[in-house]
Design an enzyme around this catalytic site. Structure first.
Site, PDB file in Angstrom:
ATOM      1  N   ALA A  50       0.860  -1.175   0.000  1.00 45.04           N
ATOM      2  CA  ALA A  50       0.000   0.000   0.000  1.00 45.04           C
ATOM      3  C   ALA A  50       0.897   1.226   0.000  1.00 45.04           C
ATOM      4  O   ALA A  50       1.956   1.196   0.598  1.00 45.04           O
ATOM      5  CB  ALA A  50      -0.874  -0.009   1.240  1.00 45.04           C
ATOM      6  N   THR A  51       0.460   2.279  -0.694  1.00 44.21           N
ATOM      7  CA  THR A  51       1.405   3.390  -0.838  1.00 44.21           C
ATOM      8  C   THR A  51       1.022   4.705  -0.147  1.00 44.21           C
ATOM      9  O   THR A  51       1.207   4.803   1.044  1.00 44.21           O
ATOM     10  CB  THR A  51       1.766   3.623  -2.296  1.00 44.21           C
ATOM     11  OG1 THR A  51       0.573   3.546  -3.047  1.00 44.21           O
ATOM     12  CG2 THR A  51       2.754   2.603  -2.762  1.00 44.21           C
ATOM     13  N   THR A  52       0.519   5.684  -0.881  1.00 46.87           N
ATOM     14  CA  THR A  52       0.567   7.042  -0.312  1.00 46.87           C
ATOM     15  C   THR A  52      -0.581   7.371   0.652  1.00 46.87           C
ATOM     16  O   THR A  52      -1.753   7.140   0.338  1.00 46.87           O
ATOM     17  CB  THR A  52       0.583   8.080  -1.448  1.00 46.87           C
ATOM     18  OG1 THR A  52       1.580   7.691  -2.379  1.00 46.87           O
ATOM     19  CG2 THR A  52       0.895   9.458  -0.917  1.00 46.87           C
TER      20      THR A  52
END
Lengths: 273, 236
Positions: A50-52
């Site tokens: 999962a990123t930002t």
């Protein structure tokens, strides 16, 4: 020293769900599962990431937003993943890093807070919640060293001080209070640039929402692991606000409007970079 | 060496049961009433912080009479059981039936094997989507378990309170009416010509399991504790 019954009872009385699991059901803890014959630092296992996540304070509370993309190497693993969760009535949690472990940690953290509340009959202080989360991240350190790191962002409303507060963490569980705004994940460098230009003190909740959407848009523009607003599938970022009245998920129509206005403004500007 | 006196198992169990009953009868009563809006839990309890009624899980509440340290340890064990179960399976897999049978087993084990039985009586209540799906379990000190409909009364004056509430109970009661009915039962009977003042909110502990917590309050957790001001407002 003689161990008295009272000492034993006191030692066994815990309001922490994690400590209870550690004693009675250690195999249920997300960071206690052994990954035998698995990852080494040289060749990390391929699992969704999962990123930002972006978070900022505004006049009267805090806001946290996350994009909807999970990646596995160069493949998009999910377009629907949610990375921002309500932790309890007055706090929210965003996660970047290894998705599977992060989601389990979130679940554990939610139960931890609710468990304390039920056993003690009162809510944990915001500092207490932030410290508990730090301890959980520290518990995950052995897995983080194998490449399965979880980096959360924690925001909540401090009901005693009457302000919204924001905490960031490193993989060792180090806890840092952030003022103004913060962002984590692979797109964070780009989101941070946007936040620095767009954020100002005492934003209204609506202004904070458009700042969050715009900074996520910038992150998605330059980071392949961050997903932008998806008008085809009608997918918008997940956004929570926390203020005096508690945590609230911003409803889809508001997000759609905010995302569309960012897309429109950029279409009109028509700039290349 | 002293010879142990022989005591028949019947006598032993009877003595233990009498002992536990005596302990419970000293306490004040607790009433759990199923009504149209959900389940109301009402206790006569002057302490604002030592609760007789507590939340166990999303739809499940706990009420008890007897020795505080004993039922408090059972309540905490119940919260741990429910949280572990909900965390390792799913939230909807936590049921009052499962919890009640765990309580029945522990109470039964303590009653037969320990030095002294627990001097407690418990109720486990689960609110359902409709009144027919509400569950009320009543557990006694020896581990016996009863599945009740409509209402449960426990504690000192249980029979008197129970007959007063039984006379007034209807399935269509709202929260306010259910609490009023419980109050009527809990208020001591009139002696002579002196009318008895109803119990003030500060002497009451009231909580409810909201049937419509998802739609009305946006939370899965149906349990809500009422403070003095809430109680006054509800009964006004």
């Amino acid at each position: 020293m003689q161990e008295s019954t009272a000492n034993q009872v006191a030692a066994n009385a815990t309001s922490s769900f994690t400590e209870h699991l550690l004693r009675d059901r250690p195999e249920l803890l997300p960071f206690n599962r052994s990954l035998q014959g698995g990852a080494s630092a040289a060749a990390p296992v391929q699992v969704p990431h999962a990123t930002t996540i972006v978070a900022m304070s505004y006049g009267g509370g805090v806001l946290m937003a996350g994009d909807r993309r999970a990646t596995m190497g160069n493949v998009i693993a999910s377009r629907h993943i949610e990375k921002v969760f309500p932790a309890d009535h007055f706090s929210v949690l965003g996660i970047a890093g290894t998705a599977g472990i992060a989601i389990d940690l979130t679940r554990l953290f939610q139960v931890e807070l609710e468990h304390y509340e039920k056993i003690e009959g009162t809510q944990l202080s915001l500092e207490g919640k932030a410290n508990r989360l730090g301890a959980m991240i520290r518990g995950n350190l052995p897995l983080a060293l194998q490449g399965l790191a979880v980096v959360p962002l924690f925001a909540g409303f401090d009901t005693t001080a009457g302000v919204g507060r924001l905490f960031s963490y490193d993989v060792t569980g180090g806890r840092y209070e952030e003022h103004e705004h913060h962002t984590v994940g692979s797109g964070s460098v780009f989101a941070r640039g946007a936040l620095k230009k767009l954020w100002r003190p005492n934003l209204t909740a609506a202004e904070a929402l458009s700042v969050a959407v715009e900074s996520l848009y910038d992150a998605a523009d330059d980071d392949s692991a961050t997903g932008g607003p998806d008008t085809v599938r009608q997918l918008w970022p997940v956004v929570y606000t926390v203020d005096r009245t508690g945590a609230r998920r911003v409803p889809e129509p508001e997000l759609a409007a905010a995302s569309r206005s960012v897309i429109e403004a950029r279409t009109i500007a028509g700039r290349e970079a | 060496m002293t010879q142990q006196f022989y005591v028949s198992p019947e006598q032993l169990m009877k003595d233990r049961a009498d002992f536990a009953r005596k302990g419970i009868a000293r306490g004040r009563s607790v009433v759990v009433i199923s009504c149209a809006d959900g389940i109301a839990l009402v206790a006569e309890n002057p302490s604002p912080s030592l609760h007789k009624i507590g939340e166990i899980y999303d739809k499940i509440a706990f009420a008890a009479v007897g020795k505080y340290n004993e039922f408090e340890s059972l309540r905490q064990a119940g919260v741990r059981y429910a949280d572990v179960r909900g965390y390792s399976y799913d939230r909807e897999d936590v049921t009052a039936r499962g919890l009640a049978s765990v309580y029945a087993q522990s109470l039964g084990a303590v009653f037969t094997a320990e030095q002294k039985p627990f001097e407690v009586e418990l109720a486990v209540a689960e609110v359902g989507p409709s009144q027919a799906e509400d569950h009320l379990y009543r557990l006694t000190f020896d581990g016996s378990i009863a599945d009740e409909h409509s209402f449960v009364v426990m504690g000192g004056q249980a029979e008197k309170v129970s007959s007063a509430i039984g006379a007034g109970w209807e399935a269509t009661l709202g929260f306010a009416d259910a609490v009023r009915l419980a109050l009527k039962g809990l208020t001591p009977a009139q002696e002579g010509d002196q009318p008895v003042a109803p119990l003030p909110p500060s002497a009451l502990e009231v909580a409810m399991l909201d049937r419509l917590s998802e739609s009305a309050r946006g939370t899965r957790r149906a349990f809500r504790r009422l403070n003095d001001a809430d109680i006054s407002a509800l009964l006004a």
